[in-house]
Design an enzyme around this catalytic site. Structure first.
Site, PDB file in Angstrom:
ATOM      1  N   ARG A 289      -1.185   6.565  -5.092  1.00 25.96           N
ATOM      2  CA  ARG A 289      -1.775   5.239  -5.277  1.00 25.96           C
ATOM      3  C   ARG A 289      -2.937   5.326  -6.216  1.00 25.96           C
ATOM      4  NH1 ARG A 289      -7.307   3.405  -3.788  1.00 25.96           N
ATOM      5  NH2 ARG A 289      -7.085   1.174  -3.699  1.00 25.96           N
ATOM      6  N   VAL A 290      -3.092   4.505  -7.104  1.00 24.93           N
ATOM      7  CA  VAL A 290      -4.160   4.437  -7.949  1.00 24.93           C
ATOM      8  C   VAL A 290      -5.109   3.219  -7.720  1.00 24.93           C
ATOM      9  CG1 VAL A 290      -4.844   4.472 -10.615  1.00 24.93           C
ATOM     10  CG2 VAL A 290      -2.858   5.632  -9.775  1.00 24.93           C
ATOM     11  N   GLY A 291      -6.257   3.467  -7.242  1.00 23.29           N
ATOM     12  CA  GLY A 291      -7.104   2.142  -7.333  1.00 23.29           C
ATOM     13  C   GLY A 291      -7.881   1.757  -8.423  1.00 23.29           C
TER      14      GLY A 291
ATOM     15  N   THR B 142     -16.896   3.204  -2.288  1.00 26.89           N
ATOM     16  CA  THR B 142     -16.849   4.283  -3.479  1.00 26.89           C
ATOM     17  C   THR B 142     -18.375   4.512  -3.712  1.00 26.89           C
ATOM     18  OG1 THR B 142     -15.388   2.702  -4.482  1.00 26.89           O
ATOM     19  CG2 THR B 142     -16.649   4.068  -6.139  1.00 26.89           C
TER      20      THR B 142
HETATM   21  N1  GLY Z   1     -12.662   1.218  -4.547  1.00 25.59           N
HETATM   22  C1  GLY Z   1     -11.734   2.309  -4.319  1.00 25.59           C
HETATM   23  C2  GLY Z   1     -10.430   2.281  -4.268  1.00 25.59           C
HETATM   24  O1  GLY Z   1      -9.990   1.216  -3.863  1.00 25.59           O
HETATM   25  O2  GLY Z   1      -9.638   3.083  -4.506  1.00 25.59           O
END
Ligand code: GLY
Length: 273
Positions: free
Chosen positions: A177-179, A149
């Protein structure tokens, strides 16, 4: 007057050397803060620079999802309680600008197609993001999962603190998918002159509510900034998950801590007193 400062990271996890690239963003934020600009402007502009550099998994350099799509997330929070976040945006190389545009709105967050429609109405750039194919995506046994990130925390001379984070998500994850990055308390938390931002495998960060838990630990003042951050990584995260944190408080420079490779850099204006 509070002494302005900034800290930024370029992602936790395997990847090319990114330290020099990070300095460009730090310099940009420092210039804004020295000129008397706001922490909001400094954090957003530095984050845009990181999103525009394809070496980072954010904006232009975002990793592809398992179907080859490129979807970007971003979040921003100010020390006086404003939040903006966007999730899984298509054709959005600078999601942080859309998230920042939400700060003064009644709603905090937007996702997917609705987020893009809202961004279109506000005139935000819509451009295909080519994205980066994660190592081993197609039938490679050497599947290296990275959830890196970018993140920036800036403090201005009024003492306002702002955290901005952005990502293309985690490699080898499906399009829905949500991070952690767009989830308040997970990928970021800022309040009353102190902010924390996380990077790494989003699922591990989200399960731990990592940024908020570390924020509370620092705020408690029983432990130092470094001890609190190490506590978060070593106690709340299993060692097999690559995770890093940055934090910036009401005085002094920022600090980065990670259980893997994480480029980070901090700057504090020299005191003239
Ligand atoms: N840290 C970014 C994600 O897992 O989406």
């Amino acid at each position: 007057m509070v002494i302005p400062a900034v800290i930024a990271h370029g992602g936790a996890g395997p990847g090319p050397a990114r330290q020099d690239n990070l300095q460009v963003a730090i310099k940009k934020a420092a210039e804004i803060l020295i000129a008397g600009g706001s922490a909001l402007d400094a954090a957003v502009q530095a984050c845009v620079m990181l999103e525009n550099d394809p070496v980072f998994n954010a904006g232009t350099g975002s990793v592809m999802r398992t179907d080859g799509s490129v979807l970007t997330d971003a979040s921003i929070q100010t020390g006086d309680g404003k939040i903006g976040f966007v999730i899984a945006m298509e054709k959005t190389p600078n999601p942080i600008l859309v998230a920042a545009d939400l700060l003064d709105e009644e709603i905090n967050g937007l996702t997917s197609e609705g987020a893009r429609i809202w961004a279109d109405n506000r005139g935000h750039t819509k451009k295909k993001v080519i994205g980066v194919s994660p190592k081993g995506q197609i039938g490679d046994s050497e599947k290296e999962i990275t959830g890196d990130t970018v993140g920036v925390i800036a403090r201005d001379r009024t003492g306002m603190i702002v955290v901005a984070t952005s990502t293309g998500g985690c490699s080898f994850r499906p399009p829905g998918r949500v991070g952690d990055v767009p989830l308040p308390g997970s990928g970021f938390w800022a309040e009353e002159g102190l902010a924390v931002a996380a990077t790494g495998i989003g699922e591990a960060i989200t399960r731990a509510l990592l940024s908020n838990k570390v924020y509370e630990k620092i705020k408690d003042k029983t432990y130092s900034l470094e001890e609190s951050m190490n506590w978060g990584i070593n106690t709340l995260i299993s060692p097999e998950h690559s995770v890093g944190l940055i934090a910036l408080g009401p005085s002094g420079p920022g600090l980065g801590v990670s259980n893997t490779d994480m480029p980070w850099a901090t700057w504090e204006q020299e005191s003239t007193e």
